[in-house]
Design an enzyme around this catalytic site. Structure first.
Site, mmCIF file in Angstrom:
data_model
loop_
_atom_site.group_PDB
_atom_site.id
_atom_site.type_symbol
_atom_site.label_atom_id
_atom_site.label_comp_id
_atom_site.label_asym_id
_atom_site.label_seq_id
_atom_site.Cartn_x
_atom_site.Cartn_y
_atom_site.Cartn_z
ATOM 1 N N HIS A 74 0.800 -1.216 0.000
ATOM 2 C CA HIS A 74 0.000 0.000 0.000
ATOM 3 C C HIS A 74 0.836 1.271 0.000
ATOM 4 O O HIS A 74 0.463 2.262 -0.658
ATOM 5 C CB HIS A 74 -0.948 0.009 1.203
ATOM 6 C CG HIS A 74 -2.087 -0.953 1.070
ATOM 7 N ND1 HIS A 74 -2.349 -1.928 2.009
ATOM 8 C CD2 HIS A 74 -3.028 -1.090 0.104
ATOM 9 C CE1 HIS A 74 -3.408 -2.629 1.622
ATOM 10 N NE2 HIS A 74 -3.834 -2.135 0.471
ATOM 11 N N ASP A 150 -19.351 -2.478 -10.845
ATOM 12 C CA ASP A 150 -18.250 -2.651 -11.778
ATOM 13 C C ASP A 150 -17.412 -1.378 -11.871
ATOM 14 O O ASP A 150 -17.935 -0.295 -12.137
ATOM 15 C CB ASP A 150 -18.809 -3.013 -13.150
ATOM 16 C CG ASP A 150 -17.724 -3.184 -14.189
ATOM 17 O OD1 ASP A 150 -17.509 -2.248 -14.974
ATOM 18 O OD2 ASP A 150 -17.064 -4.242 -14.190
ATOM 19 N N ASP A 168 -6.533 -0.783 -7.617
ATOM 20 C CA ASP A 168 -6.127 -1.822 -6.661
ATOM 21 C C ASP A 168 -6.932 -3.073 -6.989
ATOM 22 O O ASP A 168 -7.904 -3.413 -6.316
ATOM 23 C CB ASP A 168 -6.408 -1.323 -5.239
ATOM 24 C CG ASP A 168 -5.789 -2.214 -4.178
ATOM 25 O OD1 ASP A 168 -5.151 -3.217 -4.546
ATOM 26 O OD2 ASP A 168 -5.959 -1.916 -2.984
#
Length: 323
Positions: A74, A150, A168
């Site tokens: 991260h 989505d 991510d």
């Protein structure tokens, strides 16, 4: 798919979680307990206890994040582009249902809004309950705006623009390929403000080099500045690659002293990996990676497949053995 090797009963009890990255390469992590499990319409989600990494999340048989090593992933994914930009106030995370990316973005004092566009509510719910050391309360921050559905559809239909977009995502195989194409990156470009930055993981040069090269070629077909960088991620068992892209912002142009000054300005002096020194260290690609990315590579377009033969055999090849 080839089955992972049964390594026997591990010392100390529990079971081995074996992740086969290719037919010739993989790793294992000892687990002691399956803490939680859910099957959504989209995927299979598990939380396991491990002696080395603490609690860890895996999706469809692949490790995603853990309590003790999440910063390897991260921090470079979020802070290298954010510090390069210098004044991120509006950010979008596509995927990132564990909350780790959102937490790191919300640490910036000037941050006004972070949108989290996650496909699967179950990922968020599992992370909220079981991975507080990863999200650190990000889901309860009023600046976080969760949008379920989505990610590509969200970006293509979004009228807002962002200073930073973080992709991510799960690996680029099967339906997820649609989030790694030139057409999708053009939609991301339209969703960025002038000077905006985007970051994403681009696989590993060790065992997914062809895929990595094609993703970089796709980014270069859209953005004026594309900077790949490398970071070893313990839970992924290998050297991992990420990239920052922008029409104008270039992380190589930022001196190490300025990186540290901006981190201090924003109160980010307690990071475990990212600093002015590591900013340039991870951007310094070794010759074999430079050669990989200098060779001609076909960009990824809508309708293409990235299922390398080795990955097709290894997909989802994480399971518990010797329980």
């Amino acid at each position: 798919m080839s089955a992972p090797h049964d390594a026997g009963t591990p010392a100390g009890g529990g079971a081995f979680a074996v992740e086969q990255l290719s037919p010739d390469f993989g790793f294992y992590v000892r687990t002691t307990e399956l803490l939680a499990e859910a099957r959504s319409p989209d995927q299979h989600i598990e939380i396991v206890q491990t002696p080395l990494f603490g609690r860890a999340m895996r999706i469809d048989g692949c490790f995603m994040t853990s309590e003790r090593d999440e910063f390897f992933y991260h921090e470079p994914m979020i802070h290298l582009p954010a510090i390069t930009h210098g004044d991120v106030r509006q950010a979008l995370v596509v995927g990132g249902g564990d909350g780790g990316a959102a937490h790191n973005l919300l640490r910036y004092p000037q941050m006004q809004r972070v949108v989290l566009a996650e496909l699967d509510r179950e990922v968020i719910d599992m992370a909220r309950q079981w991975l507080p050391a990863v999200h650190r309360g990000a889901f309860d921050d009023p600046r976080l705006d969760i949008r379920l559905g989505d990610g590509r559809a969200f970006i293509e239909g979004c009228e807002a623009q962002f200073d930073q977009i973080v992709l991510d995502l799960t690996d680029p195989f099967g339906p997820a390929v649609a989030l790694y194409t030139r057409q999708f990156y053009r939609a991301c470009q339209r969703a960025l403000k002038p000077g905006g930055v985007i970051s994403l993981h681009i696989q590993s040069p060790i065992h997914r080099g062809d895929t990595m090269a094609r993703i970089v070629a796709s980014l270069r077909g859209v953005f004026g500045v594309v900077r790949p960088y490398l970071q070893y991620v313990p839970l992924y068992g290998t050297l991992w690659a990420m990239a920052m892209a922008s029409d104008s912002a270039d992380p190589l142009a930022l001196p190490a002293a300025e990186v540290d000054a901006r981190l201090a300005r924003d109160g980010l002096t307690d990071l475990q990996l990212y600093s002015g020194a590591t900013h340039h260290g991870i951007l310094s690609l070794p010759p074999f990676v430079q050669a990989l990315l200098a060779a001609p590579a076909q960009p990824v377009d809508d309708g293409d497949s990235l299922d390398e033969p080795s990955l097709a055999q290894a997909a989802g090849a994480l399971r518990l053995v010797a329980g």
